[in-house]
Design an enzyme around this catalytic site. Structure first.
Site, PDB file in Angstrom:
ATOM      1  N   SER A  61       0.290   8.965  14.697  1.00  0.00           N
ATOM      2  CA  SER A  61      -1.156   9.437  14.275  1.00  0.00           C
ATOM      3  C   SER A  61      -2.085   8.246  14.189  1.00  0.00           C
ATOM      4  O   SER A  61      -1.949   7.121  14.319  1.00  0.00           O
ATOM      5  CB  SER A  61      -0.996  10.138  12.644  1.00  0.00           C
ATOM      6  OG  SER A  61      -2.396  10.232  12.310  1.00  0.00           O
ATOM      7  N   TYR A  90       1.008   8.851   3.853  1.00  0.00           N
ATOM      8  CA  TYR A  90       1.156   9.178   5.075  1.00  0.00           C
ATOM      9  C   TYR A  90       0.622   8.256   6.121  1.00  0.00           C
ATOM     10  O   TYR A  90       1.401   7.929   7.130  1.00  0.00           O
ATOM     11  CB  TYR A  90      -0.010  10.570   5.264  1.00  0.00           C
ATOM     12  CG  TYR A  90       0.143  11.151   6.521  1.00  0.00           C
ATOM     13  CD1 TYR A  90       1.035  12.059   6.860  1.00  0.00           C
ATOM     14  CD2 TYR A  90      -0.946  10.797   7.666  1.00  0.00           C
ATOM     15  CE1 TYR A  90       1.052  12.501   8.304  1.00  0.00           C
ATOM     16  CE2 TYR A  90      -0.621  11.455   8.727  1.00  0.00           C
ATOM     17  CZ  TYR A  90       0.137  12.355   9.029  1.00  0.00           C
ATOM     18  OH  TYR A  90       0.204  12.806  10.322  1.00  0.00           O
TER      19      TYR A  90
END
Length: 305
Positions: free
Chosen positions: A173, A186
């Site tokens: 990501s 995350y």
């Protein structure tokens, strides 16, 4: 080799690689064939995992689909067959559990064969400020988003090394490159995923296993439901990505054996700026691009039985 020769080699190869990169901006890279390759995709039951499976199905790959959602995974398998896949194998696997990963991996090796393309795509997001994140969800984030990569590599990398042939694909990501307020666990897991994939890629080169390729994918938010409710401040500069577009870019990156894929292209500029700008200016840029409020309206994907 002495200092002079090492330095000369560095300069000559640096110029060559820079020119090569410039040429490749204008000359299409020849894409490899994945026909007959055994490709495992984790998190294949929905979202980007499903879209990648359908696109690779048309290219002749033998698909091995993993997901904790048995119903969604079976749907993906059926859709893959309808899209031209010759061989599709769906397995229910909880990627937060090490022993289950090893158990299902052994089953795959016995029933299908040695995986030659591994796409670690399964992921979860808490969507809460760090101080409000339950310990159990923080642990789950790390187990699925990074520790699962360790165990899948342990299970399938040895066969790739033995044949000096394979491809390790990490769906990370942009939050694995730049910290985001409200995504502490995350971001930690995705930073780890990027670092792990980079390190193993370098190990392969150091061991002379140049046939084992590595692709690291760092997209901005993708419209799959996982980050439902999140808003981007300047959509023309940092758009929430169309899922089909993102999946096709990933497929192309694998076929072209790209080492890194950042989406959208503006992420490459922002990542470079982060590494050269003063910290206070980086924080100011974060405010400008909305990094402090991206998940203020996060709802996430609706949970289904």
């Amino acid at each position: 080799m002495n200092f002079f020769l090492e330095t000369l080699r560095l300069l000559v190869l640096s110029i060559y690689f820079m020119l090569e990169s410039l040429v490749l901006l204008f000359v299409p890279v020849r894409k490899k064939s994945v026909a007959g390759e055994i490709m495992l995709i984790t998190g294949a039951g929905s979202g980007i995992g499903r879209l990648m499976a359908l696109k690779f199905a048309r290219l002749g790959a033998t698909l091995v689909l993993w997901d904790i959602n048995q119903t969604g995974n079976k749907e993906t398998a059926q859709l893959a067959k309808e899209n031209g896949a010759v061989r599709v194998h769906a397995y229910t696997c909880d990627c937060s559990k090490r022993q289950e990963i090893y158990r299902v991996a052994d089953q795959v090796k016995k029933e299908v064969g040695d995986v030659s393309i591994l796409i670690n795509n399964a992921g979860v997001v808490t969507g809460k400020k760090f101080i409000d994140s339950p310990d159990s969800l923080v642990e789950k984030t790390m187990e699925v988003n990074i520790l699962a990569h360790f165990w899948t590599y342990k299970a399938f990398l040895p066969a790739m090394m033995a044949s000096n042939h394979g491809h390790l694909v990490t769906i990370a990501s942009s939050a694995g490159l730049i910290g985001v307020s409200g995504l502490a666990d995350y971001c930690a897991s995705k930073f780890a995923a990027v670092g792990f994939a980079e390190s193993v890629g370098l190990e392969m080169l150091a061991l002379g296993k140049s046939g084992v390729k590595t692709t690291i994918v760092c997209p901005y938010f993708i419209h799959t439901g996982m980050f439902e409710g999140c808003q981007t401040k300047w959509p023309r500069v940092l758009p929430i990505l169309n899922a089909d577009y993102a999946a096709q870019r990933i497929v192309n990156a694998v076929l072209e054996e790209q080492s890194y894929l950042l989406m959208p292209r503006s992420m490459s500029i922002m990542n470079a700026m982060k590494n050269i700008l003063p910290v206070k200016l980086s924080v100011l840029m974060g405010h400008y691009f909305g990094a402090f409020s991206l998940i203020d309206h996060f709802t996430g994907r609706e949970k289904k039985d």
